[in-house]
Design an enzyme around this catalytic site. Structure first.
Site, PDB file in Angstrom:
ATOM      1  N   TYR A 437       0.808  -1.224   0.000  1.00 39.40           N
ATOM      2  CA  TYR A 437       0.000   0.000   0.000  1.00 39.40           C
ATOM      3  C   TYR A 437       0.840   1.273   0.000  1.00 39.40           C
ATOM      4  O   TYR A 437       2.045   1.229   0.114  1.00 39.40           O
ATOM      5  CB  TYR A 437      -1.094  -0.005   1.061  1.00 39.40           C
ATOM      6  CG  TYR A 437      -0.788  -0.127   2.535  1.00 39.40           C
ATOM      7  CD1 TYR A 437       0.461   0.081   3.091  1.00 39.40           C
ATOM      8  CD2 TYR A 437      -1.842  -0.447   3.407  1.00 39.40           C
ATOM      9  CE1 TYR A 437       0.655  -0.024   4.459  1.00 39.40           C
ATOM     10  CE2 TYR A 437      -1.658  -0.549   4.772  1.00 39.40           C
ATOM     11  CZ  TYR A 437      -0.410  -0.330   5.287  1.00 39.40           C
ATOM     12  OH  TYR A 437      -0.226  -0.433   6.633  1.00 39.40           O
ATOM     13  N   GLU A 438       0.162   2.367  -0.227  1.00 37.73           N
ATOM     14  CA  GLU A 438       0.820   3.682  -0.357  1.00 37.73           C
ATOM     15  C   GLU A 438       1.821   3.697  -1.518  1.00 37.73           C
ATOM     16  O   GLU A 438       2.891   4.312  -1.426  1.00 37.73           O
ATOM     17  CB  GLU A 438       1.495   4.029   0.980  1.00 37.73           C
ATOM     18  CG  GLU A 438       1.669   5.508   1.272  1.00 37.73           C
ATOM     19  CD  GLU A 438       0.395   6.317   1.129  1.00 37.73           C
ATOM     20  OE1 GLU A 438      -0.653   5.888   1.649  1.00 37.73           O
ATOM     21  OE2 GLU A 438       0.449   7.364   0.470  1.00 37.73           O
ATOM     22  N   GLY A 439       1.447   3.046  -2.622  1.00 34.32           N
ATOM     23  CA  GLY A 439       2.356   2.897  -3.770  1.00 34.32           C
ATOM     24  C   GLY A 439       3.187   1.642  -3.594  1.00 34.32           C
ATOM     25  O   GLY A 439       4.010   1.585  -2.686  1.00 34.32           O
TER      26      GLY A 439
END
Lengths: 592, 592
Positions: A437-439
């Site tokens: 997550y978060e890229g």
């Protein structure tokens, strides 16, 4: 039993990552080293006593959804309230809205502690802090006044609503729509997935930040706007009004972080969820980007937190568990497995890599702080570029380390590691989300190569590489036993990093973008391992006394230099030589 | 949807791992290549249609214990019965007891298929086969006659009862005790843990093989005896008699393989479980060792099986899922993520490493077969040493690969990979046990360095290294595009392996045992990666046509050579340089 590594944290802040620069800034005139010590000490106490016990119950209980309401695990709501009472939610908030305005470095250190306690617990407030940043920078004074004090105090929590089923890594594909209403508000329609703490019972209200498109918006990411959509509308006196048209339509069944509700959010099932624009129309992505660096660092720190916890638990187990006879053990009976060389290697790896991740994340926080505190534009730009360079490394390397270290933790526990009650497997399950997550970490690597390497025409990375060479110089100059060997290893690694950096810069300058992209993931690892080795050595150089803590730092630096830094040659070769093989990938053949 | 990789399996058996040698032996005169094809084809059909659907339901349902009875997941018992009817349990059994007497290579290939279908399902019969081997080699004719036909047919299943809470990796510490009874039988008392399929409802009877100590036994492993303890006593006519004094006292709550009941077994709660001696008193460990090579290979194959399944699922997802625009994509809209270089790299890694594990495991099976089939003593000894050398590599490298590939599989799925319903995370959870059980991978590495490297005074590993050089020679001689570059990479890796091998042999000859043990884990990786690269290149050399399957093999070999073989330099450096740092490990400091 988790023990907050207050000594390691303070040492890293002060002697490795440059806290003094931050404390020297006028803005932090009132923040002394003693006060920093006291804050971290107290955060460590809170994490140990209040948060650490939550994780197992959170894992077992999960966050069941019934009639649109999500119940958090027993004791979690109370712990959150206590955490807010302790002022922990307001560390970094703007003093104008009740925050303490403390530096990101301090926040990073505290965040490590919360995540060692429980990743699933810590991620909720992390999202709130992201929402606070977006509002502080982009929202109208009216919205700020209405929402920020309660978000800063923690009375309400915030969320980020980006992802849709068809738009994960690619925000171009967003479909959620916003319509203008006559009163200046908007009506939001659409479904968002993977919304962390999208619904819960910690707070009376939840402030959703939602990306959506206006009907006349341009296609792609230039047509995305950011809206504030509260769960309950807020009256002018600050009291809660009617329920907004947003609801939790589902909670995911995940591999780990079971205590963190990951929600599918439905906006506008009836007349449309009432939303307020943040910033300008069609400039939502810019609003998102301002907070992205901090959020990515926060996820990197999750890797540090779980790595630290796993390291402690594996070491405790290895000192307790006895099997076989180790050479040199003069006691009776079986030896603790910590005395066997292969287990020593695992324990050293766990601790060294965790410290690598910590030092990189704190240095990243330092760069973020300095980009705001620096007095002249050149320095601001330098630190802003440094923060940009370090962020993808901090996010991706630290979260990969989180997975590797927790997996080693399972292994050190042997058969017991596979039994859920032991807790080692739970840490691995929790850790496994952070590279995603978060890229994703692949996207971090692409960001590093395509956007960060070329900063200032490649001069920023060149300066960074010079700084790493200064560290090996100082190790050599220390004239201490074994330090020259460490410096030699580091110099070789830095040479590999330099060669790979120049090769990638040249490839991009030539328009050979595919070749550069092919090497992105090994390049991130190469840069991270080299920087990590340098920071461990910097810490060893600064550990002149002979306390156990000093000896540990020297031990970890030596282990990392001798055992792990040698991998940079293979990584460089991978970057320089494998592009043809990667780009020549033939999906049809592979599927045969 | 799992698709049995019949083509890859047959190619590896025939063109990489030497099936022809095995088929040429008189014992297998009736086994033609066509028959092998037909068996693997049919095993693939069974794995795909009957076993693969079991895994998800097994994961959700688990194996609840109630009143001493374990219920297996819905449909599992029926699938097991069908599997036995198909003759799959009796592949390798002695024809005298109803077995088909087929070579280990064929069994290895079939076992890969069962494990791709469901690791939790496949592990049960694997244990039975271990029990069959022990009985075939060591039990009295009476015991063989009574138990082997029903174990070979699968009407009954077998278990191995080694581990006790205080004795995991260290069998010296075993405490379970056996008392001689007047009638020549024994009474067994004690608790065993982590007993795979210790209790279940697949079969009417379960045949436990149990390690225990006689009252007058010497201390340590020379005082351990092996006993057969049936769940139900067996009458002389083969019918079942009364319940023996053995019961399942608990079922573990594990990270994965939820369909496989991992039991705590209590022997002798009342008057003692009635047991029959297998082999001689105090020689139980020798009985165990005879089956250990095969069991370790079987666990290595679990890594192949889950790696293959994860690779297939990730590739299918990456071809379907669209995000962003890949360079060179001329179609409309978003590109399949399989077109992005970083995802290509992940998919290539998954497939290449899975094939590395497969080729090593099949080559190990080949050596085991040849150690039995070879006609003269020198050849028998050579192949026996080769099997010994390859077994720890096959077990440890393949199971590490299983974890790495399934973790990459989670990553390729992005956010969906973390959601349990997707199945990617389940494969990672399942895979994580294999580096632990049947001797942890650390113990495999120690076995490789301390017992296998010194075989024939180091001449065996030297001969092995020469064979690897012949592979690079044949790649160079092929004169095909890119093959010389692969050969160069392989030569460098083989040089690193040679240097590390000689260094370790010298260290051990000098009595510097700690230094050798410190390098065990990186040495196993170095040997495995080098051998794996060589076998991929061997496969590429043998792929002269231009079918998609041929192109795939060349593609994977090239990727592995250019991207992955470069790691051997760092591994060598780790072995040669890190011993001081590892041995200097100071637990007191690390715990500070």
């Amino acid at each position: 039993m988790y023990r907050a590594p207050v000594g390691d944290i303070l040492f890293t802040l002060k002697s490795v990552s440059g806290l003094a620069d931050v404390l020297a800034a006028p803005r932090h005139a009132e923040l002394s080293e003693d006060l920093v010590d006291a804050i971290i000490e107290e955060a460590g106490r809170f994490a140990t006593e209040e948060i650490a016990p939550l994780n197992e119950i959170g894992d077992r209980h999960g966050t069941p959804l019934k009639d649109g309401e999500v119940t958090t695990p027993p004791g979690w709501k109370e712990a959150y309230a206590k955490w807010c009472e302790g002022g922990w939610n307001s560390l970094t908030g703007d003093p104008e809205f009740g925050g303490q305005g403390l530096p990101t470095m301090l926040h990073a250190a505290a965040l490590e502690l919360w995540n060692s306690g429980s990743m699933a617990f810590a991620i909720g407030p992390t999202l709130t802090i992201g929402a606070i940043e977006a509002l502080q920078k982009h929202a109208s004074p009216e919205l700020q006044e209405k929402y920020l004090p309660k978000l800063v105090s923690g009375e309400w929590m915030g969320t980020m609503n980006l992802t849709e089923p068809q738009a994960g890594s690619d925000l171009n594909a967003l479909r959620a729509r916003a319509e203008r209403a006559d009163d200046g508000t908007y009506r939001i329609f659409g479904q968002k997935i993977f919304i962390t703490y999208g619904e819960h019972d910690f707070t009376d209200n939840i402030v959703h930040l939602v990306l959506a498109r206006l009907p006349d918006a341009p296609a792609g990411t230039r047509g995305i706007s950011l809206f504030l959509v509260p769960k309950f509308l807020v009256n002018d006196d600050g009291s809660l009004g009617k329920r907004n048209d947003v609801r939790c339509a589902g909670v995911e069944h995940k591999l780990g972080i079971h205590g963190s509700p990951t929600c599918t959010m439905a906006f506008g099932d009836k007349d449309g969820a009432i939303g307020w624009l943040i910033g300008e129309e069609n400039r939502g992505l810019a609003c998102m980007f301002t907070m992205m660096n901090n959020a990515r660092l926060a996820v990197g720190i999750q890797g540090v937190g779980v790595g630290e916890r796993a390291s402690q638990e594996a070491l405790a187990y290895a000192l307790e568990r006895k099997q076989g006879r180790a050479a040199g053990d003069t006691s009776e009976g079986m030896s603790p497995i910590a005395m066997h060389p292969d287990i020593k290697r695992s324990l050293l790896s766990m601790q060294a890599y965790t410290q690598v991740a910590r030092a990189i994340c704190y240095s990243n926080a330092h760069a973020i702080d300095m980009s705001q505190l620096a007095e002249d534009d050149a320095a601001k730009r330098h630190w802003s570029e440094r923060a940009g360079l370090l962020t993808p490394i901090a996010k991706a390397l630290s979260t990969d380390i989180g997975v590797e270290v927790t997996s080693l933790g399972v292994q050190v526990h042997g058969g017991m590691g596979y039994i859920e009650e032991t807790g080692a497997a739970r840490l691995l399950r929790d850790a496994r989300i952070a590279p995603i997550y978060e890229g994703t970490n692949g996207i971090q690597a692409i960001d590093l190569v395509t956007r960060k390497l070329p900063l200032s025409g490649g001069e920023h990375i060149r300066g960074f590489i010079s700084e790493l060479r200064e560290i090996s110089g100082s190790a050599r100059a220390s004239n201490r036993e074994g330090f020259t060997a460490m410096a030699d290893r580091l110099d070789t690694a830095v040479g590999d990093l330099e060669e790979a950096s120049e090769w990638l810069l040249a490839a991009m300058a030539d328009g050979r973008m595919g070749e550069a992209l092919s090497g992105a993931t090994p390049y991130l690892r190469l840069a991270g391992v080299t920087l990590g080795g340098a920071l461990l050595i910097k810490g060893a150089v600064a550990s002149a006394a002979d306390t156990p803590a000093d000896k540990k730092r020297v031990q970890l630096a030596r282990y990392f230099a001798q055992s792990q830094l040698g991998q940079t040659g293979g990584l460089k070769a991978d970057i320089l030589a494998a592009a043809d093989a990667v780009l020549g990938y033939d999906a049809e053949a592979l599927a045969s």
